[in-house]
Structure formats: structure tokens, C-alpha cells
Design a protein around this motif. Sequence first.
Motif, short mmCIF file in Angstrom:
data_model
loop_
_atom_site.label_atom_id
_atom_site.label_comp_id
_atom_site.label_asym_id
_atom_site.label_seq_id
_atom_site.Cartn_x
_atom_site.Cartn_y
_atom_site.Cartn_z
N UNK A 82 0.45 -1.14 -0.14
CA UNK A 82 0.03 -0.45 -0.11
C UNK A 82 1.09 1.62 0.28
N UNK A 83 0.85 1.96 -0.63
CA UNK A 83 1.14 3.22 -0.88
C UNK A 83 1.13 4.46 0.46
N UNK A 84 -0.25 3.81 0.87
CA UNK A 84 0.23 4.78 2.50
C UNK A 84 -0.24 4.53 3.54
N UNK A 85 1.13 2.42 3.49
CA UNK A 85 1.06 1.87 4.39
C UNK A 85 -0.13 1.24 5.33
N UNK A 86 -1.04 0.77 4.85
CA UNK A 86 -2.09 1.02 5.63
C UNK A 86 -2.53 -0.35 6.20
N UNK A 87 -2.93 -0.70 7.43
CA UNK A 87 -3.20 -1.98 7.32
C UNK A 87 -4.88 -2.48 7.64
N UNK A 88 -5.19 -1.65 6.52
CA UNK A 88 -6.54 -1.66 6.67
C UNK A 88 -7.66 -3.18 6.63
N UNK A 89 -6.58 -3.40 5.22
CA UNK A 89 -7.24 -5.18 4.94
C UNK A 89 -7.17 -6.20 6.20
N UNK A 123 1.11 3.98 13.40
CA UNK A 123 1.44 4.78 12.60
C UNK A 123 0.87 4.27 11.40
N UNK A 124 0.41 3.25 10.85
CA UNK A 124 -0.51 3.11 9.50
C UNK A 124 -1.15 3.77 8.96
N UNK A 125 -0.87 3.63 8.02
CA UNK A 125 -1.67 5.06 6.99
C UNK A 125 -3.15 4.39 6.83
N UNK A 126 -4.11 5.84 6.40
CA UNK A 126 -5.10 5.33 6.33
C UNK A 126 -5.36 4.83 4.41
N UNK A 127 -6.31 4.05 4.47
CA UNK A 127 -6.55 3.54 3.21
C UNK A 127 -7.91 4.49 1.95
N UNK A 128 -7.21 4.42 0.92
CA UNK A 128 -7.42 5.37 -0.21
C UNK A 128 -7.92 4.54 -1.12
N UNK A 129 -8.55 3.50 -0.82
CA UNK A 129 -9.37 2.58 -1.64
C UNK A 129 -8.30 2.65 -3.00
N UNK A 130 -7.76 2.14 -2.99
CA UNK A 130 -6.04 1.80 -4.31
C UNK A 130 -6.39 0.12 -4.38
N UNK A 142 -10.94 -9.88 0.45
CA UNK A 142 -11.53 -9.14 0.11
C UNK A 142 -11.65 -7.71 0.85
N UNK A 143 -11.61 -6.67 -0.16
CA UNK A 143 -11.80 -5.28 0.54
C UNK A 143 -13.01 -5.27 0.62
N UNK A 144 -14.24 -5.70 0.49
CA UNK A 144 -15.38 -5.65 1.25
C UNK A 144 -14.94 -5.45 2.64
N UNK A 145 -14.44 -6.69 3.28
CA UNK A 145 -14.50 -6.64 4.25
C UNK A 145 -13.57 -5.33 5.22
N UNK A 146 -12.79 -4.26 5.12
CA UNK A 146 -12.24 -2.89 4.92
C UNK A 146 -13.82 -2.39 4.96
N UNK A 147 -15.39 -2.50 3.91
CA UNK A 147 -16.35 -1.72 4.18
C UNK A 147 -16.66 -2.12 5.32
N UNK A 148 -16.96 -3.84 5.64
CA UNK A 148 -17.58 -3.99 7.07
C UNK A 148 -17.04 -3.09 8.02
N UNK A 149 -15.19 -3.48 8.00
CA UNK A 149 -15.36 -2.89 9.30
C UNK A 149 -15.27 -1.14 9.06
N UNK A 150 -15.63 -0.56 8.42
CA UNK A 150 -15.74 0.62 8.24
C UNK A 150 -17.50 0.81 9.25
N UNK A 151 -18.83 0.38 8.76
CA UNK A 151 -19.45 0.09 8.59
C UNK A 151 -19.37 -0.15 10.48
N UNK A 152 -18.93 -1.12 10.77
CA UNK A 152 -18.72 -1.55 12.33
C UNK A 152 -18.35 -0.58 12.99
N UNK A 153 -17.21 0.53 12.63
CA UNK A 153 -16.63 1.43 13.67
C UNK A 153 -17.61 2.61 13.48
N UNK A 154 -18.12 2.98 12.22
CA UNK A 154 -19.21 3.99 12.14
C UNK A 154 -20.10 3.37 13.88
#
Length: 168
Positions: A82-89, A123-130, A142-154
Amino acid sequence: MRHFHDGETITVEPWRARSFPVLRDLVTDRSAFDRIIQAGGFVSVNTDGTQDGNTLPVGKVDADRAMDAAACIACGACVAACKNASAMLFVSAKVSHLAQLPQGQVERERRALNMVRQMDQEGFGNCTVTGSCEAVCPKEISLDFIAKMNREYGAAILKNQDTVGTID
Ligand code: SF4
């Protein structure tokens, strides 16, 4: 990683991410992942007599989704790619795995809040869905899990507005 032609140049380097400091040569310290798991990637139980496994039936759709998420081996390739060093997956796989199962419901909100908070602190970066994380993941998370985590977090934020920042 496995697709190259004879004569091509192959660059070998350690995972590149500020949160994965290089220890030596190709060896990096991925203990940031361990601390994220320690923040909430578990189910707390009072141990005693073992409960019959069939007392908590899980539907096939939920079971399949949970198993898909549980396939993550915490390798860190998603972060390095990831260019942002995101750990969201990675984090989304862990959050989603337990959120999909009845055993994970009690700590569901606390888990999402604490794991995301720890991810940010590491210090991991944010996801910009690349999508580079999904492309390199050896377990096809799957990237779908990031969407699920965002819903869980929200949802957890909305339900815990008075306590966010203090939940442990
Ligand atoms: S690349 Fe896939 S298996 Fe490896 S840590 Fe990331 S999500 Fe998990």
C-alpha cells in the motif's frame, strides 16, 4: 509476485512501512500487528466445562464469511504494497471474522473501537481504496471487509459517543 519473464529484473527488499521497522536485511518487526490483536482481536470467555459446539449454530453464509476473513495469516504484504502503508485489510479481516460469529457479539463494539485506535497509534496510514492490498494478499482477503470494518467502527462510535477514547 509470481509472474515474471526470463531475464526480467527482480527487486528483493524488506516490507516497506514505518510501522514495520527493519531489523536486519529482509527481516522486519511486525509486532505492531500483535499489539492490534491484543487490543481486541479475541473473544473473552470464562473457562469451565466445555460447551457443546452445537449449542451455537452458525448459518452457512455467516460461517463462510467468517472463514474467509479468518484466512488472513498476518503476513503484512497488504501493508507493504500500500502506498499509504495502510493496515486496514488486515484489521478489517480480524474485526470482520469475529463480528460475523455469535461468540464475537459481546465485545463487538469495543473490539472495533480498540483495534482501529491501536492501528492508528501504530502509525499505519489511511485507506484510499487503491486495491493494491487485495491484489497482493496471498489469502485473497477482499476489500469488502474494509467496508464492513468501517460500518462496524461507525456503528460503535455512534453507540458509544460518551465513552469513545476511554474504552479498554
Ligand atoms: S496480505 Fe492478506 S493475509 Fe497478509 S496480512 Fe494482509 S490481509 Fe492478512
